[in-house]
Design a protein around this motif. Structure first.
Motif, PDB file in Angstrom:
ATOM      1  N   VAL A  87       0.835  -1.207   0.000  1.00  0.00           N
ATOM      2  CA  VAL A  87       0.000   0.000   0.000  1.00  0.00           C
ATOM      3  C   VAL A  87       0.868   1.255   0.000  1.00  0.00           C
TER       4      VAL A  87
ATOM      5  N   TYR B  32      -7.468 -10.626  -2.051  1.00  0.00           N
ATOM      6  CA  TYR B  32      -8.343 -11.177  -1.006  1.00  0.00           C
ATOM      7  C   TYR B  32      -8.819 -12.584  -1.369  1.00  0.00           C
TER       8      TYR B  32
ATOM      9  N   ILE C 174      -7.893  -9.688   6.515  1.00  0.00           N
ATOM     10  CA  ILE C 174      -9.158  -8.958   6.433  1.00  0.00           C
ATOM     11  C   ILE C 174     -10.199  -9.554   7.368  1.00  0.00           C
TER      12      ILE C 174
ATOM     13  N   TRP D 144      -9.599  -8.608  10.910  1.00  0.00           N
ATOM     14  CA  TRP D 144      -9.979  -7.207  11.147  1.00  0.00           C
ATOM     15  C   TRP D 144     -11.491  -7.069  11.307  1.00  0.00           C
TER      16      TRP D 144
ATOM     17  N   VAL E 177      -1.417   4.231   8.420  1.00  0.00           N
ATOM     18  CA  VAL E 177      -1.609   2.785   8.346  1.00  0.00           C
ATOM     19  C   VAL E 177      -1.366   2.134   9.704  1.00  0.00           C
TER      20      VAL E 177
ATOM     21  N   GLY F  75      -4.067   3.531  12.305  1.00  0.00           N
ATOM     22  CA  GLY F  75      -5.355   2.983  11.899  1.00  0.00           C
ATOM     23  C   GLY F  75      -5.466   1.505  12.208  1.00  0.00           C
ATOM     24  N   GLY F  76      -4.371   0.757  12.020  1.00  0.00           N
ATOM     25  CA  GLY F  76      -4.398  -0.677  12.320  1.00  0.00           C
ATOM     26  C   GLY F  76      -4.498  -0.954  13.805  1.00  0.00           C
TER      27      GLY F  76
ATOM     28  N   MET G  97      -9.273   0.725  12.833  1.00  0.00           N
ATOM     29  CA  MET G  97      -9.937   1.419  11.739  1.00  0.00           C
ATOM     30  C   MET G  97      -9.694   0.724  10.401  1.00  0.00           C
ATOM     31  N   ILE G  98      -8.499   0.157  10.238  1.00  0.00           N
ATOM     32  CA  ILE G  98      -8.140  -0.596   9.042  1.00  0.00           C
ATOM     33  C   ILE G  98      -7.399  -1.854   9.496  1.00  0.00           C
ATOM     34  N   PRO G  99      -7.185  -2.828   8.588  1.00  0.00           N
ATOM     35  CA  PRO G  99      -6.440  -4.030   8.993  1.00  0.00           C
ATOM     36  C   PRO G  99      -5.032  -3.693   9.463  1.00  0.00           C
TER      37      PRO G  99
ATOM     38  N   THR H 234      -1.131  -3.919   9.794  1.00  0.00           N
ATOM     39  CA  THR H 234      -0.041  -4.305   8.899  1.00  0.00           C
ATOM     40  C   THR H 234       1.269  -4.340   9.673  1.00  0.00           C
TER      41      THR H 234
END
Length: 455
Positions: A237, A272, A282, A285, A392, A395-396, A400-402, A404
Protein backbone atom coordinates in the motif's frame (compact mmCIF):
# COMPACT_ATOMS: atom_id res chain seq x y z
CA UNK A 1 24.42 45.38 -7.82
CA UNK A 2 22.30 42.22 -7.66
CA UNK A 3 18.98 42.25 -5.90
CA UNK A 4 18.33 39.71 -3.16
CA UNK A 5 14.98 38.27 -2.21
CA UNK A 6 15.04 36.84 1.31
CA UNK A 7 12.84 33.75 1.50
CA UNK A 8 13.94 32.90 5.01
CA UNK A 9 16.45 33.68 7.75
CA UNK A 10 18.83 31.27 9.49
CA UNK A 11 16.69 30.47 12.53
CA UNK A 12 19.18 28.12 14.11
CA UNK A 13 18.87 29.78 17.52
CA UNK A 14 15.13 29.11 17.42
CA UNK A 15 15.93 25.51 16.54
CA UNK A 16 18.34 25.27 19.48
CA UNK A 17 15.67 26.43 21.96
CA UNK A 18 13.15 23.97 20.53
CA UNK A 19 15.79 21.25 20.58
CA UNK A 20 16.36 21.76 24.31
CA UNK A 21 12.61 21.36 24.88
CA UNK A 22 12.57 18.25 22.69
CA UNK A 23 15.45 16.72 24.62
CA UNK A 24 13.50 17.43 27.78
CA UNK A 25 10.66 15.24 26.48
CA UNK A 26 12.88 12.20 26.00
CA UNK A 27 14.96 12.67 29.15
CA UNK A 28 11.93 13.39 31.36
CA UNK A 29 10.11 10.35 29.96
CA UNK A 30 13.13 8.18 30.79
CA UNK A 31 13.30 9.69 34.28
CA UNK A 32 9.61 8.94 34.89
CA UNK A 33 10.17 5.33 33.87
CA UNK A 34 12.90 4.96 36.51
CA UNK A 35 10.91 6.75 39.21
CA UNK A 36 7.66 4.84 38.67
CA UNK A 37 9.43 1.48 38.51
CA UNK A 38 11.53 2.17 41.61
CA UNK A 39 14.86 2.33 39.78
CA UNK A 40 17.69 4.67 40.66
CA UNK A 41 19.24 7.23 38.33
CA UNK A 42 22.32 5.18 37.55
CA UNK A 43 25.19 5.83 35.16
CA UNK A 44 23.17 4.40 32.26
CA UNK A 45 20.53 7.10 32.67
CA UNK A 46 23.04 9.95 32.61
CA UNK A 47 25.03 8.36 29.78
CA UNK A 48 21.93 7.89 27.65
CA UNK A 49 20.79 11.45 28.31
CA UNK A 50 24.21 12.77 27.33
CA UNK A 51 24.31 10.62 24.18
CA UNK A 52 20.85 11.79 23.05
CA UNK A 53 21.84 15.42 23.65
CA UNK A 54 25.17 14.95 21.88
CA UNK A 55 23.62 13.33 18.81
CA UNK A 56 20.97 16.03 18.56
CA UNK A 57 23.46 18.86 18.93
CA UNK A 58 25.71 17.22 16.33
CA UNK A 59 22.90 17.45 13.76
CA UNK A 60 22.18 21.02 14.86
CA UNK A 61 25.81 22.08 14.41
CA UNK A 62 25.94 20.35 11.02
CA UNK A 63 22.96 22.41 9.93
CA UNK A 64 24.64 25.61 11.11
CA UNK A 65 27.55 24.92 8.76
CA UNK A 66 25.90 23.15 5.81
CA UNK A 67 22.20 24.08 5.74
CA UNK A 68 21.73 27.15 7.90
CA UNK A 69 18.40 28.10 6.30
CA UNK A 70 16.81 24.69 6.96
CA UNK A 71 13.44 24.53 8.71
CA UNK A 72 13.98 25.06 12.48
CA UNK A 73 11.07 22.85 13.60
CA UNK A 74 11.69 19.54 11.82
CA UNK A 75 14.74 18.43 13.83
CA UNK A 76 13.28 19.16 17.31
CA UNK A 77 10.07 17.28 16.47
CA UNK A 78 12.02 14.23 15.31
CA UNK A 79 14.27 14.32 18.40
CA UNK A 80 11.19 14.46 20.66
CA UNK A 81 9.63 11.44 18.94
CA UNK A 82 12.90 9.47 18.91
CA UNK A 83 13.57 10.26 22.57
CA UNK A 84 10.05 9.26 23.60
CA UNK A 85 10.37 6.02 21.66
CA UNK A 86 13.63 5.17 23.43
CA UNK A 87 11.98 5.78 26.81
CA UNK A 88 8.96 3.57 25.99
CA UNK A 89 11.18 0.74 24.71
CA UNK A 90 13.35 1.03 27.85
CA UNK A 91 10.23 0.84 30.02
CA UNK A 92 9.08 -2.33 28.21
CA UNK A 93 12.53 -3.90 28.52
CA UNK A 94 12.42 -3.56 32.30
CA UNK A 95 9.28 -5.69 32.66
CA UNK A 96 9.92 -8.11 29.78
CA UNK A 97 13.64 -8.70 30.29
CA UNK A 98 14.40 -7.89 26.65
CA UNK A 99 17.34 -5.78 25.44
CA UNK A 100 15.59 -4.06 22.54
CA UNK A 101 16.47 -0.69 24.09
CA UNK A 102 20.20 -1.29 23.68
CA UNK A 103 19.73 -2.23 20.03
CA UNK A 104 17.58 0.88 19.51
CA UNK A 105 20.28 3.10 21.00
CA UNK A 106 22.83 1.55 18.62
CA UNK A 107 20.57 2.11 15.62
CA UNK A 108 19.80 5.65 16.76
CA UNK A 109 23.51 6.47 16.73
CA UNK A 110 23.96 4.92 13.27
CA UNK A 111 20.84 6.66 11.92
CA UNK A 112 21.87 10.10 13.18
CA UNK A 113 25.39 9.57 11.80
CA UNK A 114 23.87 8.68 8.42
CA UNK A 115 21.72 11.83 8.50
CA UNK A 116 24.76 13.97 9.30
CA UNK A 117 26.68 12.34 6.45
CA UNK A 118 23.86 13.08 3.99
CA UNK A 119 23.64 16.73 5.05
CA UNK A 120 27.41 17.17 4.95
CA UNK A 121 28.14 15.34 1.68
CA UNK A 122 25.08 16.17 -0.42
CA UNK A 123 25.62 19.79 -1.40
CA UNK A 124 22.38 20.10 -3.36
CA UNK A 125 19.37 17.80 -3.44
CA UNK A 126 19.10 18.30 -7.23
CA UNK A 127 22.19 16.11 -7.68
CA UNK A 128 19.95 13.12 -6.93
CA UNK A 129 18.05 13.76 -10.16
CA UNK A 130 21.06 12.48 -12.10
CA UNK A 131 20.48 9.06 -10.54
CA UNK A 132 16.82 8.66 -11.52
CA UNK A 133 17.11 5.30 -13.26
CA UNK A 134 19.92 4.09 -11.02
CA UNK A 135 17.49 4.66 -8.13
CA UNK A 136 14.94 2.46 -9.90
CA UNK A 137 17.53 -0.30 -10.33
CA UNK A 138 18.57 -0.02 -6.68
CA UNK A 139 14.90 -0.19 -5.63
CA UNK A 140 14.37 -3.41 -7.60
CA UNK A 141 17.49 -4.98 -6.07
CA UNK A 142 16.45 -3.96 -2.55
CA UNK A 143 13.00 -5.47 -2.99
CA UNK A 144 14.40 -8.73 -4.38
CA UNK A 145 17.04 -9.21 -1.66
CA UNK A 146 14.65 -10.71 0.97
CA UNK A 147 13.83 -13.50 -1.52
CA UNK A 148 17.48 -14.42 -2.23
CA UNK A 149 18.53 -17.71 -0.55
CA UNK A 150 21.47 -17.36 1.79
CA UNK A 151 20.78 -13.83 2.94
CA UNK A 152 17.00 -13.99 3.34
CA UNK A 153 15.84 -14.11 6.96
CA UNK A 154 12.82 -16.14 5.83
CA UNK A 155 9.30 -15.70 7.09
CA UNK A 156 9.21 -13.32 10.07
CA UNK A 157 5.75 -12.69 11.56
CA UNK A 158 4.13 -13.75 8.29
CA UNK A 159 6.20 -11.55 5.94
CA UNK A 160 9.39 -12.19 3.96
CA UNK A 161 10.91 -8.72 4.09
CA UNK A 162 14.12 -9.20 6.10
CA UNK A 163 17.72 -10.10 5.26
CA UNK A 164 20.50 -11.22 7.60
CA UNK A 165 23.71 -9.20 7.92
CA UNK A 166 25.80 -11.19 10.38
CA UNK A 167 24.07 -10.99 13.77
CA UNK A 168 21.69 -8.27 12.54
CA UNK A 169 18.54 -8.32 10.45
CA UNK A 170 17.69 -5.54 8.03
CA UNK A 171 14.58 -4.59 6.03
CA UNK A 172 15.69 -3.35 2.58
CA UNK A 173 12.19 -2.12 1.75
CA UNK A 174 12.68 0.76 4.19
CA UNK A 175 15.53 2.11 2.05
CA UNK A 176 13.58 1.27 -1.11
CA UNK A 177 10.90 3.83 -0.22
CA UNK A 178 13.61 6.53 -0.46
CA UNK A 179 15.08 5.32 -3.75
CA UNK A 180 11.60 4.89 -5.24
CA UNK A 181 10.72 8.47 -4.24
CA UNK A 182 13.90 9.68 -5.96
CA UNK A 183 13.00 7.72 -9.11
CA UNK A 184 9.40 8.92 -9.19
CA UNK A 185 10.48 12.54 -8.61
CA UNK A 186 13.11 12.37 -11.35
CA UNK A 187 10.86 10.60 -13.84
CA UNK A 188 7.82 12.80 -13.30
CA UNK A 189 9.75 16.08 -13.30
CA UNK A 190 11.43 15.11 -16.60
CA UNK A 191 8.34 13.69 -18.34
CA UNK A 192 5.57 15.89 -16.97
CA UNK A 193 4.83 17.52 -20.33
CA UNK A 194 4.50 14.15 -22.08
CA UNK A 195 2.25 12.81 -19.34
CA UNK A 196 0.00 15.88 -19.64
CA UNK A 197 -0.62 15.33 -23.36
CA UNK A 198 -4.34 14.93 -23.81
CA UNK A 199 -5.90 11.51 -24.13
CA UNK A 200 -9.53 10.55 -24.35
CA UNK A 201 -12.06 12.64 -22.48
CA UNK A 202 -14.94 10.97 -20.64
CA UNK A 203 -17.32 13.53 -19.20
CA UNK A 204 -15.35 16.01 -17.08
CA UNK A 205 -12.36 13.65 -16.82
CA UNK A 206 -9.35 14.06 -19.11
CA UNK A 207 -7.82 10.58 -19.26
CA UNK A 208 -4.11 10.11 -19.97
CA UNK A 209 -2.89 8.46 -23.13
CA UNK A 210 -2.45 4.69 -22.97
CA UNK A 211 1.33 4.91 -23.40
CA UNK A 212 1.55 7.27 -20.42
CA UNK A 213 -0.14 4.73 -18.15
CA UNK A 214 3.01 2.59 -18.20
CA UNK A 215 4.59 4.09 -15.03
CA UNK A 216 1.39 3.57 -13.03
CA UNK A 217 1.07 0.00 -14.30
CA UNK A 218 4.67 -0.66 -13.29
CA UNK A 219 4.05 0.82 -9.81
CA UNK A 220 0.87 -1.27 -9.51
CA UNK A 221 2.67 -4.47 -10.53
CA UNK A 222 5.53 -3.69 -8.11
CA UNK A 223 3.11 -3.24 -5.19
CA UNK A 224 1.25 -6.42 -6.12
CA UNK A 225 4.60 -8.23 -6.35
CA UNK A 226 5.50 -7.17 -2.82
CA UNK A 227 2.11 -8.40 -1.65
CA UNK A 228 2.34 -11.75 -3.47
CA UNK A 229 5.95 -12.75 -2.89
CA UNK A 230 6.72 -11.04 0.42
CA UNK A 231 3.23 -11.18 2.00
CA UNK A 232 3.63 -7.54 3.09
CA UNK A 233 0.32 -5.68 2.78
CA UNK A 234 1.55 -2.48 4.42
CA UNK A 235 4.58 -1.97 2.18
CA UNK A 236 2.48 -2.75 -0.88
CA UNK A 237 0.00 0.00 0.00
CA UNK A 238 2.86 2.38 0.87
CA UNK A 239 4.64 2.01 -2.48
CA UNK A 240 1.56 2.38 -4.63
CA UNK A 241 0.19 5.26 -2.55
CA UNK A 242 3.54 7.01 -2.85
CA UNK A 243 3.41 6.97 -6.64
CA UNK A 244 -0.25 7.97 -6.80
CA UNK A 245 0.32 11.10 -4.71
CA UNK A 246 3.46 12.11 -6.59
CA UNK A 247 1.85 11.78 -10.02
CA UNK A 248 -1.18 13.77 -8.85
CA UNK A 249 1.08 16.55 -7.54
CA UNK A 250 3.02 16.52 -10.82
CA UNK A 251 -0.03 16.68 -13.10
CA UNK A 252 -2.89 18.03 -10.92
CA UNK A 253 -5.22 15.61 -12.73
CA UNK A 254 -7.84 13.79 -10.70
CA UNK A 255 -8.08 11.18 -13.46
CA UNK A 256 -4.78 9.69 -12.33
CA UNK A 257 -6.11 9.30 -8.80
CA UNK A 258 -9.30 7.63 -10.06
CA UNK A 259 -7.31 5.20 -12.20
CA UNK A 260 -5.01 4.50 -9.26
CA UNK A 261 -7.90 3.82 -6.89
CA UNK A 262 -9.44 1.46 -9.45
CA UNK A 263 -6.16 -0.42 -9.87
CA UNK A 264 -5.81 -0.65 -6.10
CA UNK A 265 -9.38 -1.94 -5.78
CA UNK A 266 -8.82 -4.57 -8.47
CA UNK A 267 -5.53 -5.67 -6.94
CA UNK A 268 -6.95 -5.74 -3.41
CA UNK A 269 -10.03 -7.74 -4.43
CA UNK A 270 -7.93 -10.24 -6.36
CA UNK A 271 -5.48 -10.58 -3.46
CA UNK A 272 -8.34 -11.18 -1.01
CA UNK A 273 -9.67 -14.09 -3.08
CA UNK A 274 -6.34 -15.57 -4.21
CA UNK A 275 -3.99 -15.26 -1.22
CA UNK A 276 -4.80 -16.82 2.12
CA UNK A 277 -2.68 -14.41 4.17
CA UNK A 278 -4.60 -11.39 2.80
CA UNK A 279 -7.94 -13.14 3.30
CA UNK A 280 -7.02 -14.00 6.88
CA UNK A 281 -5.84 -10.45 7.61
CA UNK A 282 -9.16 -8.96 6.43
CA UNK A 283 -11.25 -11.55 8.27
CA UNK A 284 -9.36 -10.94 11.51
CA UNK A 285 -9.98 -7.21 11.15
CA UNK A 286 -13.72 -7.60 10.48
CA UNK A 287 -14.20 -10.11 13.31
CA UNK A 288 -11.62 -8.89 15.80
CA UNK A 289 -13.78 -9.51 18.90
CA UNK A 290 -15.01 -12.93 17.81
CA UNK A 291 -13.60 -15.45 20.34
CA UNK A 292 -12.57 -17.87 17.62
CA UNK A 293 -10.45 -15.19 15.96
CA UNK A 294 -8.99 -13.96 19.25
CA UNK A 295 -7.73 -17.44 20.15
CA UNK A 296 -6.57 -18.47 16.68
CA UNK A 297 -2.93 -18.50 15.62
CA UNK A 298 -2.21 -15.20 13.90
CA UNK A 299 -5.63 -13.98 15.05
CA UNK A 300 -6.83 -10.75 16.62
CA UNK A 301 -5.43 -11.24 20.15
CA UNK A 302 -2.75 -8.61 19.57
CA UNK A 303 -5.16 -5.93 18.36
CA UNK A 304 -7.80 -6.66 21.01
CA UNK A 305 -5.22 -6.57 23.82
CA UNK A 306 -3.99 -3.24 22.50
CA UNK A 307 -7.50 -1.81 22.44
CA UNK A 308 -8.18 -2.92 26.00
CA UNK A 309 -4.85 -1.41 27.05
CA UNK A 310 -5.75 1.95 25.51
CA UNK A 311 -9.18 1.78 27.16
CA UNK A 312 -7.45 1.14 30.48
CA UNK A 313 -5.34 4.26 29.93
CA UNK A 314 -8.38 6.47 29.55
CA UNK A 315 -7.88 10.21 29.19
CA UNK A 316 -4.64 10.78 31.12
CA UNK A 317 -3.11 7.30 31.15
CA UNK A 318 -1.88 5.06 33.93
CA UNK A 319 1.58 6.65 33.96
CA UNK A 320 4.90 5.17 32.86
CA UNK A 321 5.40 1.79 34.51
CA UNK A 322 1.88 1.70 35.95
CA UNK A 323 0.13 -0.13 33.11
CA UNK A 324 0.57 -3.54 31.48
CA UNK A 325 1.57 -2.79 27.87
CA UNK A 326 3.97 -5.75 27.91
CA UNK A 327 0.93 -8.07 27.79
CA UNK A 328 0.46 -7.05 24.15
CA UNK A 329 2.57 -9.00 21.63
CA UNK A 330 5.22 -6.84 19.91
CA UNK A 331 4.42 -3.96 22.27
CA UNK A 332 7.69 -2.18 21.48
CA UNK A 333 7.37 -2.32 17.68
CA UNK A 334 4.07 -2.94 15.87
CA UNK A 335 1.97 -1.98 18.91
CA UNK A 336 3.99 0.82 20.49
CA UNK A 337 1.11 3.23 19.85
CA UNK A 338 -1.08 1.04 22.09
CA UNK A 339 1.65 1.11 24.76
CA UNK A 340 1.73 4.91 24.66
CA UNK A 341 -2.06 5.09 24.67
CA UNK A 342 -2.25 2.99 27.83
CA UNK A 343 0.40 4.75 29.91
CA UNK A 344 0.06 8.31 28.56
CA UNK A 345 -3.66 8.19 27.79
CA UNK A 346 -5.64 9.87 25.07
CA UNK A 347 -3.92 13.20 25.81
CA UNK A 348 -0.47 11.70 25.34
CA UNK A 349 -1.54 9.89 22.19
CA UNK A 350 -2.98 13.11 20.74
CA UNK A 351 0.29 14.87 21.56
CA UNK A 352 2.21 12.24 19.57
CA UNK A 353 -0.19 12.56 16.64
CA UNK A 354 0.19 16.34 16.73
CA UNK A 355 3.97 15.99 16.59
CA UNK A 356 3.60 13.87 13.47
CA UNK A 357 1.14 16.37 11.99
CA UNK A 358 3.58 19.23 12.69
CA UNK A 359 6.46 17.33 11.10
CA UNK A 360 4.44 16.54 7.97
CA UNK A 361 3.08 20.09 7.69
CA UNK A 362 6.58 21.61 7.90
CA UNK A 363 7.83 19.11 5.32
CA UNK A 364 5.02 20.02 2.92
CA UNK A 365 5.84 23.66 3.53
CA UNK A 366 9.39 22.97 2.39
CA UNK A 367 7.99 21.33 -0.75
CA UNK A 368 5.83 24.37 -1.50
CA UNK A 369 8.75 26.76 -1.13
CA UNK A 370 11.22 24.81 -3.28
CA UNK A 371 11.81 26.38 -6.68
CA UNK A 372 12.66 23.24 -8.70
CA UNK A 373 10.07 20.63 -9.65
CA UNK A 374 12.31 17.69 -8.68
CA UNK A 375 12.71 19.05 -5.14
CA UNK A 376 8.98 19.69 -4.83
CA UNK A 377 8.08 16.15 -5.87
CA UNK A 378 10.80 14.54 -3.75
CA UNK A 379 9.76 16.46 -0.61
CA UNK A 380 6.09 15.64 -1.19
CA UNK A 381 6.88 11.98 -1.78
CA UNK A 382 9.06 11.57 1.30
CA UNK A 383 6.62 13.50 3.50
CA UNK A 384 3.64 11.53 2.24
CA UNK A 385 5.47 8.22 2.76
CA UNK A 386 5.83 9.00 6.47
CA UNK A 387 2.29 10.38 6.68
CA UNK A 388 0.81 7.25 5.07
CA UNK A 389 2.96 5.06 7.31
CA UNK A 390 1.59 6.82 10.41
CA UNK A 391 -1.99 6.49 9.15
CA UNK A 392 -1.61 2.79 8.35
CA UNK A 393 0.00 1.99 11.71
CA UNK A 394 -2.31 4.04 13.93
CA UNK A 395 -5.36 2.98 11.90
CA UNK A 396 -4.40 -0.68 12.32
CA UNK A 397 -3.79 -0.41 16.07
CA UNK A 398 -7.12 1.35 16.63
CA UNK A 399 -9.04 -1.10 14.43
CA UNK A 400 -9.94 1.42 11.74
CA UNK A 401 -8.14 -0.60 9.04
CA UNK A 402 -6.44 -4.03 8.99
CA UNK A 403 -3.22 -4.22 10.99
CA UNK A 404 -0.04 -4.31 8.90
CA UNK A 405 3.63 -4.86 9.66
CA UNK A 406 4.73 -1.24 9.19
CA UNK A 407 6.56 0.47 12.05
CA UNK A 408 5.66 3.78 13.68
CA UNK A 409 8.28 6.28 12.43
CA UNK A 410 10.96 7.21 15.01
CA UNK A 411 9.04 5.59 17.88
CA UNK A 412 8.97 1.85 17.28
CA UNK A 413 11.84 -0.56 17.79
CA UNK A 414 13.38 -1.31 14.41
CA UNK A 415 16.79 -0.32 13.14
CA UNK A 416 16.17 -0.30 9.39
CA UNK A 417 13.09 1.89 9.80
CA UNK A 418 14.96 4.31 12.07
CA UNK A 419 17.89 4.53 9.65
CA UNK A 420 15.67 5.17 6.62
CA UNK A 421 13.54 7.77 8.42
CA UNK A 422 16.55 9.77 9.65
CA UNK A 423 17.88 9.82 6.07
CA UNK A 424 14.48 11.15 4.98
CA UNK A 425 14.77 13.86 7.64
CA UNK A 426 18.20 14.83 6.28
CA UNK A 427 16.83 15.12 2.72
CA UNK A 428 13.86 17.18 3.87
CA UNK A 429 16.17 19.53 5.80
CA UNK A 430 18.30 20.01 2.68
CA UNK A 431 15.21 20.73 0.57
CA UNK A 432 13.87 23.18 3.16
CA UNK A 433 17.27 24.90 3.17
CA UNK A 434 17.03 25.36 -0.60
CA UNK A 435 13.47 26.67 -0.22
CA UNK A 436 14.27 29.25 2.50
CA UNK A 437 17.70 30.57 1.54
CA UNK A 438 18.02 34.02 -0.07
CA UNK A 439 17.96 34.04 -3.86
CA UNK A 440 19.59 36.38 -6.33
CA UNK A 441 16.65 37.72 -8.35
CA UNK A 442 18.78 39.19 -11.14
CA UNK A 443 20.58 35.90 -11.69
CA UNK A 444 17.82 33.47 -10.80
CA UNK A 445 17.63 30.74 -13.50
CA UNK A 446 14.46 29.26 -14.87
CA UNK A 447 13.15 26.04 -13.42
CA UNK A 448 14.59 24.05 -16.33
CA UNK A 449 17.99 25.77 -16.20
CA UNK A 450 18.15 25.36 -12.46
CA UNK A 451 17.62 21.61 -12.71
CA UNK A 452 19.95 21.00 -15.65
CA UNK A 453 22.83 22.99 -14.17
CA UNK A 454 22.53 21.58 -10.67
CA UNK A 455 26.02 21.32 -9.17
Amino acid sequence: MSQLLTVGTPRRNTELVLLILALGVGILANALVNLNLGRSFDNDFYTQSAVLAGLSLAVHLTLRFRAKYADPVILPVVVALNGLGLAVIHRLDITSGDNAGQRQWLWTGLAVAAAIAVIWLLKDHRILRRYTYISLLVSVILLILPLVPGISAGDVNGATVWIRLGPFTFQPGEIAKITLAIFFAGYLSSNRDLILLAGKKIGPLQLPRTRDLAPMIVAWLASVGVLVFQHDLGTSVLFFGLFMVMIYVATSRISWVIIGVLLMAVGGTAAYHLFSHVHRRIDVWLNAFDPQYIGAAGGSFQVVQGMFGMANGGLLGTGFGQGSPDSVPLANSDMIIASIGEELGLVGLFAVVMLYALFIARSFRAALGTRDSFGKLLAVGLSFALALQCFVVIGGVTGMIPLTGLTTPFLAAGGSSLLANWIIVALLLLISNAARRPIDVSAEPTDHQEEVSAP
